[in-house]
Design a protein around this motif. Structure first.
Motif, PDB file in Angstrom:
ATOM      1  N   VAL A  96       0.840  -1.200   0.000  1.00  0.00           N
ATOM      2  CA  VAL A  96       0.000   0.000   0.000  1.00  0.00           C
ATOM      3  C   VAL A  96       0.874   1.249   0.000  1.00  0.00           C
ATOM      4  CG1 VAL A  96      -1.625   1.338   1.412  1.00  0.00           C
ATOM      5  CG2 VAL A  96      -2.001  -1.100   1.034  1.00  0.00           C
ATOM      6  N   TRP A  97       1.939   1.244   0.777  1.00  0.00           N
ATOM      7  CA  TRP A  97       2.849   2.386   0.853  1.00  0.00           C
ATOM      8  C   TRP A  97       3.447   2.692  -0.522  1.00  0.00           C
ATOM      9  CZ3 TRP A  97       4.100   6.532   3.327  1.00  0.00           C
ATOM     10  CH2 TRP A  97       5.344   7.108   3.177  1.00  0.00           C
ATOM     11  N   TYR A  98       3.934   1.656  -1.225  1.00  0.00           N
ATOM     12  CA  TYR A  98       4.525   1.866  -2.537  1.00  0.00           C
ATOM     13  C   TYR A  98       3.486   2.329  -3.549  1.00  0.00           C
ATOM     14  CZ  TYR A  98       8.980  -0.017  -1.025  1.00  0.00           C
ATOM     15  OH  TYR A  98      10.170  -0.206  -0.382  1.00  0.00           O
ATOM     16  N   ALA A  99       2.263   1.815  -3.465  1.00  0.00           N
ATOM     17  CA  ALA A  99       1.197   2.258  -4.372  1.00  0.00           C
ATOM     18  C   ALA A  99       0.869   3.727  -4.134  1.00  0.00           C
ATOM     19  CB  ALA A  99      -0.043   1.395  -4.177  1.00  0.00           C
ATOM     20  N   LEU A 100       0.791   4.129  -2.874  1.00  0.00           N
ATOM     21  CA  LEU A 100       0.519   5.534  -2.562  1.00  0.00           C
ATOM     22  C   LEU A 100       1.639   6.450  -3.053  1.00  0.00           C
ATOM     23  CD1 LEU A 100      -0.980   5.254   1.033  1.00  0.00           C
ATOM     24  CD2 LEU A 100      -2.185   5.847  -1.080  1.00  0.00           C
ATOM     25  N   LEU A 101       2.881   6.021  -2.889  1.00  0.00           N
ATOM     26  CA  LEU A 101       4.003   6.823  -3.391  1.00  0.00           C
ATOM     27  C   LEU A 101       3.953   6.969  -4.909  1.00  0.00           C
ATOM     28  CD1 LEU A 101       7.034   5.608  -1.248  1.00  0.00           C
ATOM     29  CD2 LEU A 101       5.914   7.833  -1.171  1.00  0.00           C
ATOM     30  N   ALA A 102       3.613   5.891  -5.620  1.00  0.00           N
ATOM     31  CA  ALA A 102       3.525   5.956  -7.078  1.00  0.00           C
ATOM     32  C   ALA A 102       2.404   6.899  -7.506  1.00  0.00           C
ATOM     33  CB  ALA A 102       3.296   4.559  -7.651  1.00  0.00           C
ATOM     34  N   MET A 103       1.244   6.807  -6.837  1.00  0.00           N
ATOM     35  CA  MET A 103       0.138   7.700  -7.176  1.00  0.00           C
ATOM     36  C   MET A 103       0.491   9.148  -6.865  1.00  0.00           C
ATOM     37  SD  MET A 103      -3.357   5.670  -6.320  1.00  0.00           S
ATOM     38  CE  MET A 103      -2.904   5.003  -4.730  1.00  0.00           C
ATOM     39  N   LEU A 104       1.145   9.373  -5.753  1.00  0.00           N
ATOM     40  CA  LEU A 104       1.554  10.724  -5.389  1.00  0.00           C
ATOM     41  C   LEU A 104       2.523  11.292  -6.416  1.00  0.00           C
ATOM     42  CD1 LEU A 104       1.318  12.896  -3.153  1.00  0.00           C
ATOM     43  CD2 LEU A 104       3.351  11.882  -2.134  1.00  0.00           C
ATOM     44  N   LEU A 105       3.436  10.481  -6.870  1.00  0.00           N
ATOM     45  CA  LEU A 105       4.387  10.920  -7.881  1.00  0.00           C
ATOM     46  C   LEU A 105       3.675  11.283  -9.190  1.00  0.00           C
ATOM     47  CD1 LEU A 105       7.393  11.323  -8.625  1.00  0.00           C
ATOM     48  CD2 LEU A 105       7.416   8.943  -9.356  1.00  0.00           C
ATOM     49  N   VAL A 163       0.495  12.218  -9.506  1.00  0.00           N
ATOM     50  CA  VAL A 163      -0.432  13.337  -9.329  1.00  0.00           C
ATOM     51  C   VAL A 163       0.297  14.653  -9.090  1.00  0.00           C
ATOM     52  CG1 VAL A 163      -2.208  14.254  -7.781  1.00  0.00           C
ATOM     53  CG2 VAL A 163      -2.310  11.880  -8.513  1.00  0.00           C
ATOM     54  N   MET A 164       1.379  14.632  -8.352  1.00  0.00           N
ATOM     55  CA  MET A 164       2.046  15.859  -7.946  1.00  0.00           C
ATOM     56  C   MET A 164       2.993  16.435  -8.987  1.00  0.00           C
ATOM     57  SD  MET A 164       0.651  16.514  -5.126  1.00  0.00           S
ATOM     58  CE  MET A 164       1.633  17.817  -4.468  1.00  0.00           C
ATOM     59  N   VAL A 165       3.376  15.641  -9.961  1.00  0.00           N
ATOM     60  CA  VAL A 165       4.296  16.160 -10.990  1.00  0.00           C
ATOM     61  C   VAL A 165       3.503  17.066 -11.925  1.00  0.00           C
ATOM     62  CG1 VAL A 165       5.740  15.516 -12.942  1.00  0.00           C
ATOM     63  CG2 VAL A 165       5.827  14.182 -10.845  1.00  0.00           C
ATOM     64  N   PRO A 166       3.958  18.280 -12.144  1.00  0.00           N
ATOM     65  CA  PRO A 166       3.236  19.197 -13.032  1.00  0.00           C
ATOM     66  C   PRO A 166       3.132  18.644 -14.450  1.00  0.00           C
ATOM     67  CG  PRO A 166       5.142  20.277 -12.023  1.00  0.00           C
ATOM     68  CD  PRO A 166       5.165  18.858 -11.597  1.00  0.00           C
ATOM     69  N   ALA A 225       6.170  19.076 -16.799  1.00  0.00           N
ATOM     70  CA  ALA A 225       7.301  18.161 -16.627  1.00  0.00           C
ATOM     71  C   ALA A 225       6.776  16.728 -16.692  1.00  0.00           C
ATOM     72  CB  ALA A 225       7.985  18.406 -15.286  1.00  0.00           C
ATOM     73  N   SER A 226       7.455  15.893 -17.418  1.00  0.00           N
ATOM     74  CA  SER A 226       7.000  14.505 -17.488  1.00  0.00           C
ATOM     75  C   SER A 226       7.451  13.769 -16.224  1.00  0.00           C
ATOM     76  CB  SER A 226       7.571  13.817 -18.729  1.00  0.00           C
ATOM     77  OG  SER A 226       8.977  13.763 -18.640  1.00  0.00           O
ATOM     78  N   PRO A 227       6.583  12.931 -15.672  1.00  0.00           N
ATOM     79  CA  PRO A 227       6.988  12.192 -14.474  1.00  0.00           C
ATOM     80  C   PRO A 227       8.080  11.179 -14.826  1.00  0.00           C
ATOM     81  CG  PRO A 227       4.813  11.505 -15.200  1.00  0.00           C
ATOM     82  CD  PRO A 227       5.228  12.654 -16.062  1.00  0.00           C
ATOM     83  N   SER A 228       8.834  10.847 -13.869  1.00  0.00           N
ATOM     84  CA  SER A 228       9.887   9.859 -14.068  1.00  0.00           C
ATOM     85  C   SER A 228       9.231   8.481 -14.119  1.00  0.00           C
ATOM     86  CB  SER A 228      10.901   9.920 -12.929  1.00  0.00           C
ATOM     87  OG  SER A 228      11.504  11.184 -12.892  1.00  0.00           O
TER      88      SER A 228
END
Length: 106
Positions: free
Chosen positions: A20-29, A31-34, A37-40
């Protein structure tokens, strides 16, 4: 008196929490990237791979498979160097996996 939860089920819950932690980090990455800029994508892919690994290990731990115990121990020892939260999580998971798991009769 309520019997304690077997160690393999505690390990499975720990892996579910990590997934769950890794899924939340991926979603945050994502959503939060403008938008400019393309997300990594490689970072999102790595987080997805870590999530998948923890899901598979949680599945194996829930069924008390020995390979899940071995891989969990193998993963936790390097995690001891990640101070302070990684160390605490690794100590907890190692304590669940140190002794062998006994399969519960159904």
């Amino acid at each position: 008196m309520k019997p304690s939860t077997p160690a393999h089920l505690k390990t499975a819950r720990g892996h579910a929490g990590f997934a769950v932690w890794y899924a939340l980090l991926a979603m945050l990455l994502l959503v939060m990237v403008p938008e400019t800029a393309s997300p990594s994508w490689w970072a999102v892919a790595m987080l997805g791979a870590a999530m998948l690994l923890h899901l598979v290990l949680g599945w194996g731990a829930r069924r008390a498979h020995g390979w899940a115990r071995s891989v969990t121990l193998w993963m936790c020892f390097p995690l001891l160097a990640v101070v302070p939260l990684g160390t605490l999580a690794a100590i907890q998971m190692i304590s669940y996996c140190w002794r062998g798991w006994e399969r519960q009769s159904s």
